[in-house]
Design a protein around this motif. Sequence first.
Motif, short mmCIF file in Angstrom:
data_model
loop_
_atom_site.label_atom_id
_atom_site.label_comp_id
_atom_site.label_asym_id
_atom_site.label_seq_id
_atom_site.Cartn_x
_atom_site.Cartn_y
_atom_site.Cartn_z
N ARG A 1 50.24 52.51 35.52
CA ARG A 1 49.81 51.37 36.32
C ARG A 1 49.40 50.25 35.37
NH1 ARG A 1 44.06 53.30 38.88
NH2 ARG A 1 45.50 54.49 40.19
N GLY A 2 49.33 49.03 35.91
CA GLY A 2 49.06 47.87 35.07
C GLY A 2 50.35 47.36 34.45
N CYS A 3 50.34 46.11 34.00
CA CYS A 3 51.56 45.53 33.43
C CYS A 3 51.22 44.38 32.50
CB CYS A 3 52.49 45.04 34.54
SG CYS A 3 54.08 44.42 33.96
N PHE A 4 51.74 44.43 31.26
CA PHE A 4 51.56 43.31 30.35
C PHE A 4 52.80 42.41 30.33
CE2 PHE A 4 52.62 47.08 27.67
CZ PHE A 4 53.86 46.69 27.17
N THR B 1 48.52 40.97 37.56
CA THR B 1 47.44 40.57 36.65
C THR B 1 46.10 40.55 37.38
OG1 THR B 1 48.89 39.26 35.23
CG2 THR B 1 46.56 38.68 35.23
N PHE B 2 46.10 40.09 38.63
CA PHE B 2 44.86 40.00 39.40
C PHE B 2 44.48 41.33 40.06
CE2 PHE B 2 45.21 35.56 38.75
CZ PHE B 2 44.00 34.98 39.09
N GLN C 1 39.95 31.74 36.79
CA GLN C 1 40.08 33.10 37.32
C GLN C 1 41.12 33.89 36.53
OE1 GLN C 1 40.54 33.23 41.70
NE2 GLN C 1 39.81 31.11 41.70
N TYR C 2 42.23 33.24 36.20
CA TYR C 2 43.32 33.89 35.47
C TYR C 2 42.85 34.34 34.09
CZ TYR C 2 47.98 34.52 33.41
OH TYR C 2 49.09 35.04 32.79
N GLU C 3 41.98 33.55 33.47
CA GLU C 3 41.50 33.86 32.13
C GLU C 3 40.39 34.91 32.14
OE1 GLU C 3 40.33 30.04 30.75
OE2 GLU C 3 42.39 29.38 30.30
N ASN C 4 39.98 35.34 33.31
CA ASN C 4 38.88 36.31 33.42
C ASN C 4 39.27 37.53 34.24
OD1 ASN C 4 36.15 35.09 32.22
ND2 ASN C 4 37.36 33.42 33.08
#
Length: 610
Positions: free
Chosen positions: A305-308, A317-318, A233-236
């Motif tokens: 929004r969003g975060c790397f 991330t999810f 799930q994390y990789e997708n």
Amino acid sequence: MGFLPTTREEMEQRGISQLDFVYVIGDAYVDHSSFGPAVISRVLESHGYSVGLIAQPDWKKDESISLLGEPRLAFLVSSGNMDSMVNHYTAAKKRRREDAYSPGGKMGLRPDRAVTVYGNLIRRTYKHTPVILGGIEASLRRLAHYDYWSDSVKRSVLLDSGADLISYGMGEHSIVEIADALDSGLTVRELTFIAGTVYRTKELPPMPDSIRLPDYEETSASKGAYSRSFQIQYENTDAVTGKVLVESYGSRGYVVQNPPALPLTEQELDDVYELPYMRTWHPKYDREGGIPAFSEIKFSLTSNRGCFGGCNFCALTFHQGRVVQARSEDSLSREAKILIQEKDFKGYIHDVGGPTADFTGPACGKQLKKGVCSHRQCLFPEPCPNLKADHTKYIRILKTLRSLPGVKKVFIRSGIRFDYVMADHSDAFLRELVAHHVSGQLRVAPEHVSERVLACMGKPAHAVYEKFVGKFNECNRKSGHEQFILPYFMSSHPGSTLSDAVKLAEYIRDMGFIPEQAQDFYPTPSTVSTCMYYTGKNPLTGKTLHVPRGVHEKAMQRALIQYRLPQNYDLVREALLACGRKDLIGYGPKCLIRPRRGSEKRDLPRKRGK
């Protein structure tokens, strides 16, 4: 334009006999762009759909869900801006006393596991009307997940709620596609093609490019299977590279997750934040004193929004994804001018930011076309060579805002990434920050000092934080300011032993002051750290690690962060003795606590003979 309808009378005032969507939410109704239900409702409205809100219905009464009648297209359901369980309980599973998203801060106006309760409440009355879940609670429970409060692996919330569909992530793209599809005459069962959604099905058609997750029965019984499922799930979680994920529930059929929706473009994000929000709570809450959470954001601007950043204990991330989406300078300036006109504006913009204030675009040029890297982080363990560490746009935005007539000061309170600041070869942002945007104290989150724990957290090495502190202090000296860093630390994260906690306490001792707050690790759904907590292994590396689970050990780790508080004395002493650190009990400058009266001989380290 007015508030969205919350009663039949308000529907009639708008000339609406039947709403297209009825949105059931766990928060009070605040019509502001910082509140997810308001955003989704206004986006739908901008596409020609009518939306009414039932805010905090009495879930013990079936009729509470019929307040606005049956919608033409679907019921929408969200717990609100927060997960209802996090809203109700501390990391120690103690009931909170206030709910900042309810009128007057009153607790008890929403149920535990709100989307599940609301979904079943609707289904009891409306057997065939589509029910679509959204918001963070549904988003992070969209597939089988570890549930901290019951200490078990729960099914997808889609099954437990009786709903038909989940719109996960931020939802603007998927909710409009859902609305258009339903409006065209398609049934909700036919909506199997929309990015950013999860659906359930009895029969599984051929899906050659999909990935089959371990079955729920296996995932719920085996921690190894759970870890494998989580890693997939994390990789997708990326819109470009993500695959369709399939999870079997035996006789109940399958839950299918489509890849995430594409990130919003700058123009789309600008459009979302410039919709005609009323920018306050519904007047019906005036008598209770309004909604406490609103005061925190009333004079703040959301710029991204969003975060790397990739912190393992964070669910971004999810939910929002790793691709940062940012608003334009002009859009932020237009909203700031609206703030300035508010009668109680005092000249201070409280924040300009998002999950991470100083991120203003994708981490590198390839992310929008090729997606984020599945097996590599942008900042951890070190900044990627492809990372574009540049604060130019953010500096320009801050300069523009503080130059507006009526603005005295622009603060940054949503947090900056000190490792990202250090990756920038220019000191221009740090100089701007020190000179104009700190209110005496700058809050940053190093989280810990132990390299082992930091690695488990996905945080940079402690030396990076130390270098940042040095540069910050140097900029203050040069500018003549007397400002300080106020660090946030976390206790009991997976991988943290009592010895690591003592090491953190020693660092706090050397800082010269005790943090006002100490945060226990909270195992919320769908984070890497929560998977570590449940399985005892890092799903990304396979390494086994120590996990503080017992209430007592967690209390000791937390107490060590605030070792000077009298009420923490016994816990601190016990922790030090358990770690063989009697040298920290005494009267010297390096000691954390003094011996208890009458026990000096027992507590003080023995002198060794020659």
